[in-house]
Design a protein around this motif. Structure first.
Motif, PDB file in Angstrom:
ATOM      1  N   VAL A 113      46.819  44.596  52.394  1.00  0.00           N
ATOM      2  CA  VAL A 113      47.167  44.511  50.966  1.00  0.00           C
ATOM      3  C   VAL A 113      48.627  44.115  50.800  1.00  0.00           C
ATOM      4  O   VAL A 113      48.974  43.297  49.942  1.00  0.00           O
ATOM      5  CB  VAL A 113      46.906  45.872  50.268  1.00  0.00           C
ATOM      6  CG1 VAL A 113      47.283  45.789  48.785  1.00  0.00           C
ATOM      7  CG2 VAL A 113      45.455  46.275  50.409  1.00  0.00           C
ATOM      8  N   LYS A 118      48.695  34.987  47.348  1.00  0.00           N
ATOM      9  CA  LYS A 118      47.949  34.633  46.142  1.00  0.00           C
ATOM     10  C   LYS A 118      48.121  33.140  45.900  1.00  0.00           C
ATOM     11  O   LYS A 118      49.234  32.604  46.025  1.00  0.00           O
ATOM     12  CB  LYS A 118      48.493  35.443  44.957  1.00  0.00           C
ATOM     13  CG  LYS A 118      47.599  35.396  43.740  1.00  0.00           C
ATOM     14  CD  LYS A 118      47.943  36.489  42.734  1.00  0.00           C
ATOM     15  CE  LYS A 118      49.296  36.251  42.081  1.00  0.00           C
ATOM     16  NZ  LYS A 118      49.489  37.104  40.898  1.00  0.00           N
ATOM     17  N   TYR A 147      48.933  46.687  40.611  1.00  0.00           N
ATOM     18  CA  TYR A 147      48.511  45.827  41.727  1.00  0.00           C
ATOM     19  C   TYR A 147      47.075  46.157  42.159  1.00  0.00           C
ATOM     20  O   TYR A 147      46.286  45.261  42.468  1.00  0.00           O
ATOM     21  CB  TYR A 147      49.463  45.991  42.915  1.00  0.00           C
ATOM     22  CG  TYR A 147      50.761  45.232  42.757  1.00  0.00           C
ATOM     23  CD1 TYR A 147      50.768  43.856  42.511  1.00  0.00           C
ATOM     24  CD2 TYR A 147      51.994  45.891  42.883  1.00  0.00           C
ATOM     25  CE1 TYR A 147      51.962  43.158  42.372  1.00  0.00           C
ATOM     26  CE2 TYR A 147      53.189  45.201  42.747  1.00  0.00           C
ATOM     27  CZ  TYR A 147      53.168  43.830  42.489  1.00  0.00           C
ATOM     28  OH  TYR A 147      54.348  43.133  42.348  1.00  0.00           O
ATOM     29  N   LEU A 151      44.076  43.495  42.112  1.00  0.00           N
ATOM     30  CA  LEU A 151      43.340  43.181  43.345  1.00  0.00           C
ATOM     31  C   LEU A 151      41.845  43.365  43.143  1.00  0.00           C
ATOM     32  O   LEU A 151      41.049  42.481  43.485  1.00  0.00           O
ATOM     33  CB  LEU A 151      43.833  44.090  44.487  1.00  0.00           C
ATOM     34  CG  LEU A 151      43.107  43.959  45.833  1.00  0.00           C
ATOM     35  CD1 LEU A 151      43.331  42.585  46.447  1.00  0.00           C
ATOM     36  CD2 LEU A 151      43.571  45.049  46.804  1.00  0.00           C
ATOM     37  N   TYR A 158      39.117  38.239  47.673  1.00  0.00           N
ATOM     38  CA  TYR A 158      39.340  39.288  48.675  1.00  0.00           C
ATOM     39  C   TYR A 158      38.263  40.381  48.649  1.00  0.00           C
ATOM     40  O   TYR A 158      38.352  41.346  49.390  1.00  0.00           O
ATOM     41  CB  TYR A 158      40.721  39.916  48.468  1.00  0.00           C
ATOM     42  CG  TYR A 158      41.846  38.972  48.826  1.00  0.00           C
ATOM     43  CD1 TYR A 158      42.017  38.542  50.141  1.00  0.00           C
ATOM     44  CD2 TYR A 158      42.731  38.490  47.857  1.00  0.00           C
ATOM     45  CE1 TYR A 158      43.033  37.669  50.486  1.00  0.00           C
ATOM     46  CE2 TYR A 158      43.760  37.613  48.187  1.00  0.00           C
ATOM     47  CZ  TYR A 158      43.901  37.206  49.508  1.00  0.00           C
ATOM     48  OH  TYR A 158      44.912  36.338  49.848  1.00  0.00           O
TER      49      TYR A 158
END
Length: 795
Positions: A113, A118, A147, A151, A158
Motif C-alpha cells: 500500500v 497511481k 487513503y 484504495l 488493485y
C-alpha cells in the motif's frame, strides 16, 4: 539354476561367511564409510513433484508457457486483516517492512500500500504517468482513512491484488527473482531474511501477518519433510527394538539387530547421495522403511539360531544351518518385497522411479547386511544361555498357534463366510473411493503456513496458480482491441467461477488507463470503445513499459499474453468440470484459426499428474502381481498353487480399498503406494508357509492334513512375529504431520494385519478344502527353488 540355489550352494555360502568373517566385517565398514562420505551429495527438493513425464501434452504446454514468461510461482504474499494497520505507527511499520524486504538481492520488486503507483493523465502533454498513491510525508489517522477509502472504492485495479474483494484485508506482494525460485537461495532468503523481518513487525505492532505463496509454502513444507526424517528413524528404531526385546527378552539380540538396521539406514542415505537424488516426501520414507523391513530378517535369522542351539547346542552347526536353511527363504522374501517397490521404476514418473530404485536396492542391501552381520557377530559370542532361549517356550504363543489350528480344523466354513462377507462389503466401499489431486491436502494441517493458506483462500479466493496462455499468432496482436475484448470476456467468465480468484492480465492495465483518462473516475474502469482506442491503447503500451508489475503479462513481441488466476483447493470432480467448461468457453471466445490458447499452471499440472500417477500405479500393481505369480509358478510349478497363494494376498488389498471408500480416504499419490508395498511384503508369508508345507508333504508321505498343521505350527510363530513388527513399524508413519504419510502408514499396517490373518487362516483352509485337486505329487512337482531345504538332505 537348481544347482545354484541348491543346499550345496548355501552351505558353501555359510562356510565362506564364517571363514572370512573378519574380512567381511572390514568390507562392510569400508562400504559404510564410503556411503557416509556420499551424504554430502544429498539434496533437498526445491520444486514440486512433477508427476507427469516430460513429453506429456500437459507438460509440453506448461514448458511452453515457462519459455515465454519464466517461472510462474515467484510470488510471496503477506496479508493483514486488522483495522489497527491504518494507524500512523503501524502503517509506517508495514511500509518499512516492504522496503526492508525489497533490499534483499533475491527480490525483484515488492508491491505494498505504501509504495503503490497511481496512473494519472499528464497535464503538460498527452499520455499518462505514474505518481505515488500516498504523497503525504506526515500521515494522520484522518489522512490514512481517506487513503483507505480511495484504495478500496476508487482503484479497482488493485482489487484482489493489494486488497481483498471483501475489502477486509490488505496484502503486500513480493515478487522473487525467477532464477532463484528453484534454488537453495530461496530457502536462505525465507529463513534468514523474510521470516525474521515478519516476526519483528509482529512484535513491534502486535498485528498478525499471514504469509503464503508457492515459494513460501514449498520452503516450509520441505523443512517439515526434513524435520520428520529424524523423527521417523528414531520412532521406528524405538518401536521395533521394544517389540524385538518383548519377543526375545535379550538385550544382546536387540542390540545386534539395531546395529544392523542402523548400518542399513546409513547405506540408504549414502545411496541417495551417490545417485544425487533429491530427498522428497517419498524418498524421506526409505530410511525408516529399511528399519521396518530389516527387523523381520533379523527375527528369522536369530530365531532360527536359537532354535538350533536349543535343539543340539552346537554353535558352529547352528550358524551353518542359519545361513543354509534360512538364507534362501529370506532371499526370496526380500526379492518379492523389493519387486513390489521395483515396479515403480516402470512408471514414467521421475518421483516414483527414484523411490522405486532406491527402495529396491536398499531392501536387497539390508538382506545382505542381516545375512552377514548376525551370524558373524554371534560366531564371536558365547553360546546363548537358557534365559536367552526361554522365549521359545512362551505359553501365549502356544495358545495362539493352537487357536489357529482349531479355527482351521473346526471353523473352516466360518472363515470362508467371513472372507466372502468382507469381500462383498469391500467391493461396496471401493465404489465410494474418490480421487484427489489437491496439492495442499497432504500438508500438515496444524502448521501455521497451512492456516495461512486457508486465510488467503478465504480472503483472496485462491493460492494455486492457474494460467491461460494466449497466442495471437502475430506480433503486437495482444494490444488489438478485438483481442482485449475477447480476453475481457474470458476474465468475466473466470470471475463467475467461485473457486477462482479475480484474474489478472494486461486487460486490467488498459482499463486503468481509460479510468485515468477520465480523471480516475472508477465508473470508467473498462475497455476503451472504438473512438477512444487509438489514444488510450498507445498510451497503455507506454504505461506497461513503465510498470514492472504488468510487463510480465505480455511478451516482448506482443504476440503472447497470459491471464493469471488463483485457485482454491478444489475436489477433483469439480476441477474436471471447471476445466471442461473453461475449455469449451475458450474455444467459443477464441477462434482456432486466429488464436492458440492453452490452459496450464501448477494447479492443472498437479491435478493431471495425480490422474496419470493413479493409472501408472494400477499398471505397476498389476505387474507386481503378475511377476510374483510368475515367481510362484517357477518355485512351485503349479497353476493351482498360484491361484491358492494369490487369494490370501489379494483379499487384504480389496479390504483396504473398501476401508478407504468407507472412511473417505481418497486415492492420491501417497495412498496409491499402499497396494504395491503391502502386496510385496505380505506375499513373503505365503512363500514361507507354502515352502514349509511342501517340505512337510514330502516328510509325511503326502498326508495333507498332517502337513498343513505342521506347516502352520512351524511358520505361524515367525509369521506372527514379523507381522507384528511390520504392523507397528508402519504405524510409526501415523505420527507424521503429513496427511498422506499418515494414511500410508495406517493403510499398510491394516493391510499387513489382514494379510497375516489371511495367510494363517484362509490359506491353510484353502489347502485343506482343495486337497484332492492341489496337494498331490503331480501338482506339487519338484520346485525350481528349494526355499527351505529338506531335513534329510541337510543331515
Amino acid at each position: 539354476m537348481d544347482k545354484l540355489f541348491s543346499i550345496g550352494f548355501w552351505s558353501a555360502v555359510a562356510r565362506f561367511i564364517i571363514r572370512n568373517r573378519t574380512l567381511i566385517l572390514i568390507v562392510i565398514a569400508i562400504i559404510t564409510v564410503f556411503f557416509t562420505m556420499q551424504w554430502k551429495h544429498m539434496r533437498f527438493t526445491y520444486t514440486e513433484a512433477n508427476l507427469l513425464p516430460d513429453d506429456h501434452e500437459i507438460n509440453v504446454e506448461y514448458n511452453k508457457f515457462l519459455s515465454e514468461f519464466g517461472e510462474e510461482g515467484n510470488l510471496i504474499v503477506l496479508g493483514v486483516k486488522d483495522s489497527a494497520l491504518f494507524t500512523s505507527s503501524n502503517f509506517k511499520a508495514w511500509n518499512q517492512l516492504s522496503k526492508d524486504i525489497n533490499l534483499s538481492n533475491e527480490v525483484e520488486l515488492t508491491l505494498s500500500v505504501g509504495d503503490l503507483q497511481k496512473l494519472e493523465k499528464r497535464t503538460d502533454s498527452a499520455g499518462f504517468h505514474l505518481v505515488p498513491f500516498i504523497q503525504d510525508s506526515v500521515l494522520t489517522v484522518e489522512k490514512l482513512k481517506q487513503y483507505q477509502f480511495e484504495l478500496f472504492n476508487k482503484l479497482p485495479f488493485y482489487n484482489g491484488l493489494i486488497y481483498s474483494p471483501n475489502k477486509q484485508s490488505v496484502r503486500t506482494a513480493i515478487y522473487l527473482k525467477k532464477d532463484i525460485v528453484n534454488s537453495p537461495a530461496r530457502k536462505d532468503f525465507i529463513d534468514n531474511d523474510l521470516i525474521p523481518l515478519i516476526k519483528n513487525f509482529e512484535e513491534q505492532t502486535g498485528i498478525k501477518v499471514h504469509t503464503s505463496g508457492m515459494p513460501y509454502i514449498r520452503t516450509l513444507n520441505s523443512q517439515n519433510i526434513i524435520d520428520e526424517i529424524g523423527m521417523f528413524i528414531g520412532a521406528a528404531l524405538l518401536v521395533t527394538s521394544l517389540i524385538f526385546f518383548f519377543f526375545f527378552r535379550s538385550f544382546r539380540a536387540t542390540f545386534i539387530s539395531m546395529v544392523t538396521v542402523i548400518i542399513g539406514v546409513m547405506w540408504a542415505f549414502g545411496i541417495l547421495g551417490l545417485l544425487h537424488y533429491e530427498i522428497t516426501v517419498l524418498t524421506a520414507l526409505i530410511p525408516p522403511l529399511i528399519i521396518v523391513i530389516g527387523i523381520p530378517n533379523c527375527i528369522f535369522l536369530i530365531n532360527k539360531y536359537q532354535q538350533e542351539i536349543k535343539q543340539h547346542g552346537n554353535q558352529a552347526k547352528s550358524l551353518q544351518r542359519v545361513i543354509s536353511k534360512v538364507g534362501n527363504a529370506t532371499l526370496m522374501t526380500n526379492v518379492t518385497t523389493a519387486s513390489g517397490f521395483a515396479t515403480f521404476i516402470l512408471t514414467n514418473s521421475k518421483l516414483l522411479k527414484e523411490f522405486g530404485i532406491v527402495a529396491s536396492i536398499n531392501i536387497i542391501a539390508i538382506f545382505l547386511l542381516s545375512l552377514f552381520i548376525i551370524p558373524i557377530v554371534y560366531s564371536y559370542m558365547a553360546v546363548p544361555k537358557y534365559k536367552h532361549l526361554k522365549h521359545l517356550n512362551k505359553q501365549w504363543i502356544g495358545k495362539f498357534v493352537s487357536w489357529m489350528e482349531r479355527m482351521v480344523k473346526e471353523h473352516r466354513i466360518a472363515i470362508y463366510i467371513m472372507a466372502v462377507a468382507l469381500l462383498c462389503t469391500s467391493i461396496i466401499g471401493i465404489f465410494n473411493i474418490k480421487l484427489s489431486g489437491s496439492l495442499i491436502e497432504d500438508m500438515p494441517k496444524k502448521a501455521e503456513f497451512f492456516q495461512d493458506i486457508k486465510f488467503f483462500e478465504t480472503e483472496y479466493e485462491g493460492i494455486m496458480p492457474l494460467e491461460i496462455l494466449i497466442d495471437t499468432k502475430r506480433q503486437k496482436g495482444v494490444m488489438k482491441l478485438a483481442t482485449l475484448k475477447r480476453m475481457d470476456e474470458l476474465q468475466e467468465y473466470l470471475e463467475e467461477i467461485p473457486e477462482l480468484s479475480k484474474p489478472l492480465s494486461v486487460v486490467e492495465l488498459v482499463k486503468y488507463s481509460k479510468q485515468a483518462y477520465y480523471n480516475n473516475n472508477p465508473e470508467y474502469y473498462q475497455l476503451p470503445n472504438s473512438q477512444e482506442r487509438t489514444f488510450i491503447l498507445s498510451n497503455a503500451k507506454s504505461s506497461a513499459k513503465d510498470s514492472n508489475l504488468l510487463s510480465s503479462y505480455v511478451d516482448s513481441t506482443g504476440q503472447y499474453a497470459r491471464v493469471t488466476t488463483f485457485m482454491k483447493d478444489t475436489k477433483t470432480e469439480r476441477f474436471d468440470r471447471i476445466e471442461e467448461d473453461l475449455r469449451a468457453k475458450v474455444n467459443k471466445i477464441f477462434p482456432a484459426e486466429r488464436y492458440e490458447v492453452s490452459i496450464t499452471g501448477k494447479a492443472l499440472v498437479f491435478q493431471k499428474g495425480t490422474k496419470y500417477l493413479v493409472t501408472n500405479l494400477v499398471i505397476s500393481l498389476s505387474l507386481a502381481i503378475f511377476l510374483i505369480a510368475l515367481l510362484m509358478a517357477w518355485m512351485f510349478r503349479s497353476l493351482r498353487m498360484i491361484l491358492v497363494s494369490l487369494i490370501p494376498n489379494l483379499l487384504p488389498l480389496i479390504i483396504t480399498a473398501g476401508l478407504m471408500g468407507f472412511l473417505g480416504v481418497p486415492i492420491k499419490p501417497s495412498t496409491i503406494l499402499v497396494f504395491s508395498i503391502a502386496f510385496g511384503i505380505s506375499v513373503d508369508d505365503t512363500i514361507h508357509f507354502l515352502a514349509k508345507y511342501r517340505q512337510e508333504l514330502i516328510s509325511n508321505n503326502w498326508k495333507i492334513k498332517k502337513s498343513v498343521y505342521a506347516a502352520l505350527r512351524e511358520t505361524g510363530v515367525s509369521m506372527f512375529y514379523t507381522s507384528i513388527v511390520l504392523f507397528f513399524g508402519f504405524s510409526v508413519f501415523t505420527i507424521s504431520s503429513f496427511g498422506g504419510t499418515v494414511a500410508l502408514g495406517a493403510l499398510v499396517s491394516a493391510t499387513l494385519l489382514f494379510a497375516m490373518l489371511a495367510n494363517l487362516l484362509l490359506l491353510p483352509s484353502l489347502l485343506l478344502s482343495l486337497e484332492r485337486s492341489i496337494a498331490n505329487k503331480e501338482t506339487l512337482k519338484k520346485p525350481a527353488l528349494k526355499i527351505i531345504p529338506d531335513s534329510e538332505e541337510e543331515e
